[in-house]
Design a protein around this motif. Structure first.
Motif, short mmCIF file in Angstrom:
data_model
loop_
_atom_site.label_atom_id
_atom_site.label_comp_id
_atom_site.label_asym_id
_atom_site.label_seq_id
_atom_site.Cartn_x
_atom_site.Cartn_y
_atom_site.Cartn_z
N PRO A 132 -12.06 -3.32 3.24
CA PRO A 132 -10.47 -3.43 3.45
C PRO A 132 -10.03 -4.26 2.06
O PRO A 132 -9.22 -3.50 1.53
N ALA A 133 -10.46 -5.21 1.85
CA ALA A 133 -10.27 -5.85 0.73
C ALA A 133 -10.54 -5.07 -0.49
O ALA A 133 -9.73 -5.22 -1.37
N GLN A 134 -11.48 -4.58 -0.74
CA GLN A 134 -11.85 -3.72 -1.97
C GLN A 134 -10.72 -2.64 -2.16
O GLN A 134 -10.45 -2.24 -3.38
N MET A 135 -10.58 -1.97 -0.97
CA MET A 135 -9.51 -0.83 -1.09
C MET A 135 -7.91 -1.62 -1.44
O MET A 135 -7.32 -0.76 -2.20
N ARG A 136 -7.84 -2.66 -1.02
CA ARG A 136 -6.46 -3.24 -1.38
C ARG A 136 -6.49 -3.47 -2.97
O ARG A 136 -5.42 -3.37 -3.58
N ARG A 137 -7.53 -3.87 -3.28
CA ARG A 137 -7.79 -4.28 -4.80
C ARG A 137 -7.50 -2.89 -5.64
O ARG A 137 -6.96 -2.95 -6.77
N VAL A 138 -8.15 -1.77 -5.22
CA VAL A 138 -7.82 -0.51 -5.90
C VAL A 138 -6.63 -0.07 -5.85
O VAL A 138 -6.02 0.18 -6.91
N GLN A 139 -5.80 -0.07 -4.80
CA GLN A 139 -4.23 0.10 -4.80
C GLN A 139 -3.66 -0.86 -5.52
O GLN A 139 -2.67 -0.35 -6.41
N THR A 140 -4.01 -2.16 -5.86
CA THR A 140 -3.08 -3.07 -6.62
C THR A 140 -3.48 -2.60 -8.07
O THR A 140 -2.63 -2.61 -8.79
N ALA A 141 -4.89 -2.14 -8.36
CA ALA A 141 -4.83 -1.69 -9.82
C ALA A 141 -4.10 -0.54 -10.07
O ALA A 141 -3.75 -0.38 -11.32
N VAL A 142 -4.12 0.36 -9.02
CA VAL A 142 -3.52 1.90 -9.60
C VAL A 142 -2.16 1.40 -9.65
O VAL A 142 -1.43 2.11 -10.54
#
Length: 308
Positions: A273-283
């Motif tokens: 979940p934290a990794q996917m939040r990082r993806v969304q933040t980067a996008v």
């Protein structure tokens, strides 16, 4: 290319993919509730609205609430109706650049979608949205020259796909409201591709790793981020200095992609979940950088009468 045209093309790609991704997220919830009669509808619906999509959601939310917010709400750009409407408006502004077939595909999709029944979300709604999004993307790829206009459209599609797949992956395995990984794979259209690559061995870890890290499946997070980087590289003039990457959007996307690609897959899955939040933040950061570099930030100039 005019910045307003480039911006419209970028958002056509994003909104078309958003309609598709939102349909897939809602379909995950629908299948979860159908396949598991004991599933907690309120918890699962609240997870989709609040945790996955970041929308205000009541703890006692129902599937009908999810449909109202994510399917039929025209004022919500994250809903299917809102995304199709926004895609059509951007297509109307860029009609001189789009192929006739692409404009007709988007315009027809919007008008036919309005002919569907409202109120109750069915498989007919969601499967039709996925089919039309695939049709629009296919028309764009086959009828547009693969020049700057196509690059902007595919760039928007790729960054949105990375974000939406990250949200879909985040629905898998969450305690209290997470969907089974088999359902997530099916809604991503990844069931057959996964079974072929993994020789039919389905585990939660393998499914999550496939949707996040696979280099060949076009809906994986890694594949989408890499495609967005390729489109940015095509749009960026050759770099004269020999140090680093000057394009902030490429830097953001490349950093998150390599952090996933070169990290131990078990570590990625353990903190999913934290990794996917990082993806969304980067996008989000990359989208801001793209807008700053390529799109007009101020008001459009207008002609005024000469004062004599």
């Amino acid at each position: 290319m005019l910045s307003r045209i480039a911006e419209s093309l970028f958002w056509i790609g994003r909104y078309t993919e958003r309609a598709d991704g939102t349909a897939r997220i809602v379909d995950v919830l629908r299948l979860q509730l159908l396949e598991d009669p004991a599933a907690d509808e309120a918890a699962a619906s609240h997870t989709v609205l609040s945790v996955i999509m970041g929308l205000p959601g009541r703890p006692e939310a129902t599937f009908d609430d999810v449909g109202a917010s994510l399917v039929f709400d025209r004022s919500n750009a994250s809903s299917i109706t809102g995304a199709w409407f926004a895609a059509r408006e951007n297509a109307r502004r860029a009609r001189e650049t789009l192929s006739t077939e692409l404009w007709e595909g988007i315009n027809t999709t919007w008008h036919r979608w309005n002919g569907f029944g409202r109120g109750v979300v069915t498989d007919r709604h969601l499967s039709w949205v996925r089919e039309r999004a695939a049709l629009v993307s296919g028309i764009a790829d086959s009828t547009m020259s693969h020049d700057e206009a196509w690059d902007f459209l595919v760039l928007g599609r790729s960054v949105e796909r990375a974000d939406m797949t990250a949200r879909l992956v985040a629905t898998g395995g969450l305690p209290g409201g997470g969907a089974p990984w088999s359902v997530v794979l099916s809604s991503c259209g990844a069931q057959q591709a996964f079974m072929r690559s993994q020789r039919g061995l389905l585990t939660d870890e393998r499914a999550a790793a496939f949707l996040v890290l696979d280099r060949e499946f076009p809906r994986s997070v890694h594949f989408s981020l890499l495609e967005a980087e390729h489109r940015l590289a095509a749009l960026t003039p050759p770099q004269t200095e020999g140090i680093g990457i000057a394009d902030e959007a490429r830097r953001q996307l490349g950093r998150i992609r390599t952090s996933l690609e070169y990290r131990n897959p078990q570590d990625v899955i353990a903190d999913l979940p934290a990794q996917m939040r990082r993806v969304q933040t980067a996008v989000d950061a990359a989208s801001t950088a793209i807008a700053t570099r390529y799109f007009q930030s101020g008001p459009l100039p207008t002609w005024t009468r000469d004062v004599i």
